[in-house]
Design a protein around this motif. Structure first.
Motif, PDB file in Angstrom:
ATOM      1  N   PRO A 150       0.808  -1.214   0.000  1.00 43.80           N
ATOM      2  CA  PRO A 150       0.000   0.000   0.000  1.00 43.80           C
ATOM      3  C   PRO A 150       0.842   1.266   0.000  1.00 43.80           C
ATOM      4  N   LEU A 151       0.186   2.344  -0.375  1.00 42.28           N
ATOM      5  CA  LEU A 151       0.819   3.656  -0.360  1.00 42.28           C
ATOM      6  C   LEU A 151       1.290   3.980   1.050  1.00 42.28           C
ATOM      7  N   GLU A 152       2.414   4.651   1.132  1.00 37.31           N
ATOM      8  CA  GLU A 152       3.000   4.984   2.428  1.00 37.31           C
ATOM      9  C   GLU A 152       1.982   5.702   3.320  1.00 37.31           C
ATOM     10  N   ASP A 153       1.889   5.279   4.569  1.00 35.20           N
ATOM     11  CA  ASP A 153       1.028   5.858   5.603  1.00 35.20           C
ATOM     12  C   ASP A 153      -0.440   5.441   5.490  1.00 35.20           C
ATOM     13  N   TYR A 154      -0.819   4.708   4.421  1.00 34.82           N
ATOM     14  CA  TYR A 154      -2.237   4.381   4.284  1.00 34.82           C
ATOM     15  C   TYR A 154      -2.709   3.452   5.396  1.00 34.82           C
ATOM     16  N   GLU A 155      -1.935   2.412   5.693  1.00 30.70           N
ATOM     17  CA  GLU A 155      -2.336   1.492   6.752  1.00 30.70           C
ATOM     18  C   GLU A 155      -2.392   2.198   8.099  1.00 30.70           C
ATOM     19  N   THR A 156      -1.496   3.149   8.323  1.00 28.16           N
ATOM     20  CA  THR A 156      -1.551   3.929   9.561  1.00 28.16           C
ATOM     21  C   THR A 156      -2.814   4.777   9.609  1.00 28.16           C
ATOM     22  N   ALA A 157      -3.159   5.406   8.504  1.00 25.40           N
ATOM     23  CA  ALA A 157      -4.340   6.261   8.463  1.00 25.40           C
ATOM     24  C   ALA A 157      -5.621   5.470   8.697  1.00 25.40           C
ATOM     25  N   LEU A 158      -5.645   4.210   8.269  1.00 24.88           N
ATOM     26  CA  LEU A 158      -6.841   3.393   8.460  1.00 24.88           C
ATOM     27  C   LEU A 158      -7.155   3.168   9.933  1.00 24.88           C
ATOM     28  N   TRP A 159      -6.174   3.315  10.796  1.00 25.77           N
ATOM     29  CA  TRP A 159      -6.422   3.142  12.220  1.00 25.77           C
ATOM     30  C   TRP A 159      -7.302   4.246  12.792  1.00 25.77           C
ATOM     31  N   ALA A 190     -11.860  16.767  21.448  1.00 27.29           N
ATOM     32  CA  ALA A 190     -10.695  17.021  20.595  1.00 27.29           C
ATOM     33  C   ALA A 190     -10.156  15.726  19.991  1.00 27.29           C
ATOM     34  N   VAL A 191     -10.089  14.655  20.781  1.00 25.48           N
ATOM     35  CA  VAL A 191      -9.571  13.382  20.258  1.00 25.48           C
ATOM     36  C   VAL A 191     -10.514  12.811  19.209  1.00 25.48           C
ATOM     37  N   MET A 192     -11.834  12.878  19.461  1.00 23.64           N
ATOM     38  CA  MET A 192     -12.782  12.391  18.460  1.00 23.64           C
ATOM     39  C   MET A 192     -12.672  13.201  17.171  1.00 23.64           C
ATOM     40  N   ALA A 193     -12.502  14.509  17.299  1.00 27.18           N
ATOM     41  CA  ALA A 193     -12.355  15.352  16.110  1.00 27.18           C
ATOM     42  C   ALA A 193     -11.091  14.990  15.346  1.00 27.18           C
ATOM     43  N   LEU A 194     -10.010  14.741  16.069  1.00 26.36           N
ATOM     44  CA  LEU A 194      -8.742  14.390  15.424  1.00 26.36           C
ATOM     45  C   LEU A 194      -8.867  13.057  14.682  1.00 26.36           C
ATOM     46  N   LEU A 195      -9.506  12.072  15.308  1.00 24.83           N
ATOM     47  CA  LEU A 195      -9.654  10.762  14.679  1.00 24.83           C
ATOM     48  C   LEU A 195     -10.655  10.792  13.536  1.00 24.83           C
ATOM     49  N   ALA A 196     -11.598  11.716  13.601  1.00 21.95           N
ATOM     50  CA  ALA A 196     -12.611  11.804  12.542  1.00 21.95           C
ATOM     51  C   ALA A 196     -11.993  12.169  11.192  1.00 21.95           C
ATOM     52  N   LEU A 197     -10.866  12.861  11.194  1.00 21.90           N
ATOM     53  CA  LEU A 197     -10.264  13.293   9.923  1.00 21.90           C
ATOM     54  C   LEU A 197      -9.748  12.127   9.099  1.00 21.90           C
ATOM     55  N   PRO A 198      -8.852  11.281   9.613  1.00 24.80           N
ATOM     56  CA  PRO A 198      -8.461  10.122   8.790  1.00 24.80           C
ATOM     57  C   PRO A 198      -9.610   9.141   8.576  1.00 24.80           C
ATOM     58  N   ALA A 199     -10.523   9.037   9.539  1.00 17.29           N
ATOM     59  CA  ALA A 199     -11.651   8.120   9.368  1.00 17.29           C
ATOM     60  C   ALA A 199     -12.496   8.503   8.158  1.00 17.29           C
ATOM     61  N   ASN A 200     -12.651   9.795   7.918  1.00 17.37           N
ATOM     62  CA  ASN A 200     -13.479  10.270   6.811  1.00 17.37           C
ATOM     63  C   ASN A 200     -12.724  10.390   5.499  1.00 17.37           C
ATOM     64  N   PHE A 201     -11.425  10.679   5.551  1.00 18.24           N
ATOM     65  CA  PHE A 201     -10.725  11.072   4.325  1.00 18.24           C
ATOM     66  C   PHE A 201      -9.537  10.196   3.939  1.00 18.24           C
ATOM     67  N   ALA A 202      -9.199   9.173   4.727  1.00 21.53           N
ATOM     68  CA  ALA A 202      -7.988   8.395   4.434  1.00 21.53           C
ATOM     69  C   ALA A 202      -8.096   7.607   3.135  1.00 21.53           C
ATOM     70  N   SER A 203      -9.288   7.142   2.781  1.00 27.63           N
ATOM     71  CA  SER A 203      -9.449   6.279   1.600  1.00 27.63           C
ATOM     72  C   SER A 203      -9.915   7.055   0.375  1.00 27.63           C
ATOM     73  N   GLU A 204      -9.582   8.321   0.308  1.00 32.94           N
ATOM     74  CA  GLU A 204     -10.126   9.161  -0.754  1.00 32.94           C
ATOM     75  C   GLU A 204      -9.685   8.747  -2.147  1.00 32.94           C
ATOM     76  N   LEU A 205      -8.550   8.074  -2.269  1.00 30.02           N
ATOM     77  CA  LEU A 205      -8.128   7.616  -3.595  1.00 30.02           C
ATOM     78  C   LEU A 205      -9.073   6.556  -4.154  1.00 30.02           C
ATOM     79  N   SER A 206      -9.797   5.853  -3.299  1.00 31.99           N
ATOM     80  CA  SER A 206     -10.803   4.905  -3.791  1.00 31.99           C
ATOM     81  C   SER A 206     -12.214   5.472  -3.705  1.00 31.99           C
TER      82      SER A 206
END
Length: 610
Positions: free
Chosen positions: A354-363, A456-472
């Motif tokens: 996978p693209l660098e950092d993608y697996e990390t972002a999925l968390w 604040a933590v929920m807001a921070l986690l919401a960003l990769p949760a919503n946008f990490a898979s944008e290439l698909s």
């Protein structure tokens, strides 16, 4: 004779009202001014979005710093209003609407066509209705649950807005509708604006699964919440509203002044009629949502004393009547029940390199769900041990238990866990908000710090949760044009063989002519058995594609599709080296077995079997 003057009355002492110091006046302007500033920042940030920078963290690497500033300011304004000692007003709608816009309208503004490849099959159903005027139950499951599609077709007829444009703006619009529905249903548990707005904030930050796009469930879900909110409003207050005295004794409820009062309308027959109409819409629009709504309304009637406790029986009759109409297609095509713990496992996508950092972002999504679960456990323990509010946990936890139990028997496979999470989320948000944002106890520094950190933590986690898979998730306009050309220009029975499953298909009124029966998605070339071995070089991959073309069922022509969706799929999941894929595309253009029939931008269609 001496005149006597009457004595003067004693002076009246009036307690002076101490006006708030001038430096406190700014507090009244925090929400409107902060929201306006965040809105301006967000609009400004859209000019700096660089979509070509989308990478392993998805869209997050393409967004400018001003976008993040707007998002952070919006969340902070929301949290400040919830944690301040000032009464919560409906001005809090402003940061809530802006939060939805930032999370769900950003993509609508920066993409040329609707997000998510699976949006287009819903566009195709609407186009079919507009072209033919009615459904054909033999085509697919959508024609057996057409309520949403009839509404979308009616909206097009009424306004003239193209269906694709409606789909483009469906996600922010339906996300707002869902937020309003959550505020409504929480009103059946509390009258506190602070708790209700806090619950809506937590719901919005926690809702990452993307169900609010142009799809039947996106509207069926808030309508289901509307029905449940009406049912809760018909329950008498206090202990009188509990069905079992022993339950009320075992789980006592504190004498809170935010407990809702029953509504005269929702206790009336007209209120019952409105709830039945809402249930009918859910039944005719989505196969799973009415079952969850039926089960949750039954829980309400078992635990509480609503004015119409027989409503679940009516709901059941309506559900059975509609399923009888759809039964021939459902029975021949799907398993209505599929019991097993395999339904709890999340869906997976083959990932090689996978693209660098993608697996990390999925968390981000996983940790967000864990965060919601931990806060819920803490909220329940706090209600039981610290505040004597165990009774207020009975109904929301009962509502949470329903989707978690039904997921073990539903036919959606491992996608069911996300649907269970969605239907449980409003009630989880209430449990958490009741402890974090209730303003009646003293606002201790510890409580404020905990609420701020949780938000604040929920807001921070919401960003990769919503946008990490944008290439698909993102879709290229040229791919959409290719899909439309295939459906409208090729003969009936033609087969489309896209390189990646994320290619948008079935977006026109002609989609049934090319629809593999009983299937809702295409398996791309990259998902076929033997692909990893063939993807080592372009020559082997070309031969692999020739063999796939020959193996396709039927005798109609077969078309291979490549384009930005395939390029992004290769980049994101690493199913092949990017240079191998691009050499393969060049080989398709020169190999005599593949005839070019469509070209626009980077998208190409090749006929590989006449």
């Amino acid at each position: 004779m001496t005149a006597h003057t009457a004595p003067a009355p004693p002076p009246v002492v009036v307690a002076a009202r101490h006006a708030a110091p001038a430096w406190h006046a700014w507090r009244a302007w925090v929400v409107p001014v902060g929201s306006l500033l965040a809105f301006a920042l967000w609009l400004w940030s859209l000019r700096g979005v660089e979509l070509e920078e989308t990478g392993g963290w998805g869209l997050l690497t393409a967004l400018p710093g001003s976008w993040y500033a707007a998002f952070a300011l919006t969340v902070l304004v929301h949290l400040w209003a919830l944690l301040s000692r000032r009464p919560v007003s409906h001005l809090l709608v402003a940061p809530q609407v802006l939060l939805v816009a930032i999370l769900f309208a950003t993509t609508a503004l920066v993409y040329d066509v609707p997000r998510y490849p699976w949006t287009y099959k819903h566009i195709g159903v609407v186009e079919y209705l507009l072209a033919n005027g009615t459904v054909d139950r033999s085509i697919d499951i959508y024609h057996n649950f057409p309520g949403f599609f009839y509404l979308a077709a009616g909206l097009h007829r009424l306004t003239g807005i193209p269906v694709q444009d409606v789909a483009q703006w469906a996600q922010p619009t339906l996300a707002l509708v869902a937020a309003a529905a959550v505020y409504w249903v929480l009103g059946g548990l509390t009258t506190s604006r602070r708790i209700r707005y806090g619950g809506v904030l937590l719901y919005t930050l926690g809702d990452w699964i993307g169900q609010n796009y142009f799809a039947p469930q996106a509207l069926a879900f808030p309508v289901a919440l509307f029905v449940l909110g009406g049912l809760l409003r018909s329950v008498p207050p206090g202990i009188e509203g509990m069905r079992f005295a022993r339950l009320a004794e075992r789980f006592p409820t504190a004498a809170d002044d935010d407990l809702p009062r029953p509504s005269r309308f929702w206790r009336s027959r007209w209120g019952a009629v409105v709830m039945v109409v809402g249930f009918v819409y859910v039944v005719v629009s989505h196969p799973l949502s009415p079952m969850l709504l039926l089960a949750q309304s039954t829980v309400v009637c078992v635990l509480l004393r609503p004015a119409r406790p027989w409503l679940p029986v009516v709901f059941l009759a309506i559900e059975e009547a509609w399923l009888l109409q759809a039964w021939p297609f459902l029975h021949s095509t799907y398993d209505l029940f599929d019991f097993g713990f395999h339904n709890v496992a999340p869906p997976t996508v083959p990932i090689s390199d996978p693209l660098e950092d993608y697996e990390t972002a999925l968390w981000g999504a996983r940790l967000l769900m864990v965060m919601v679960a931990l806060l819920t456990v803490w909220g329940v323990l706090a209600a039981v041990a610290w505040r004597g509010r165990a009774g207020r946990m009975v109904v929301p936890l009962g509502m949470v238990a329903v989707p978690l139990a039904l997921v073990l028997g539903q036919p959606y496979g491992n996608e069911g866990i996300f649907r269970a999470y969605l239907f449980a989320l409003p009630w989880l948000a209430f449990v958490i908000a009741l402890q974090l944002f209730d303003g009646k106890p003293a606002w201790t520094p510890e409580r404020r710090l905990l609420a701020t950190l949780a938000g604040a933590v929920m807001a921070l986690l919401a960003l990769p949760a919503n946008f990490a898979s944008e290439l698909s998730y993102s879709v290229a306009a040229s791919d959409v044009a290719a899909g439309e050309w295939f459906e409208e220009e090729t003969p009936e029975g033609s087969v489309l063989l896209p390189f990646a499953f994320s290619f948008p298909v079935w977006s026109t009124a002609d989609y049934p002519h090319h629809l593999p029966r009983a299937r809702e998605g295409l398996e791309g070339i990259a998902a076929q058995p033997g692909f990893p071995e063939a993807a080592t070089d372009e020559t082997r991959l070309l031969a692999f594609t020739r063999d796939l073309c020959a193996q396709q069922p039927g005798t109609g022509p077969v078309y291979v599709a490549v384009g930005p969706s395939a390029d992004d799929h290769v980049r994101l999941f690493g199913v092949a080296k990017l240079y191998v894929y691009r050499a393969y595309v060049h080989a398709l253009e020169t190999d005599p077995a593949f005839t070019p029939v469509f070209a626009e931008g980077q998208t190409r269609l090749f006929r590989c079997r006449a």
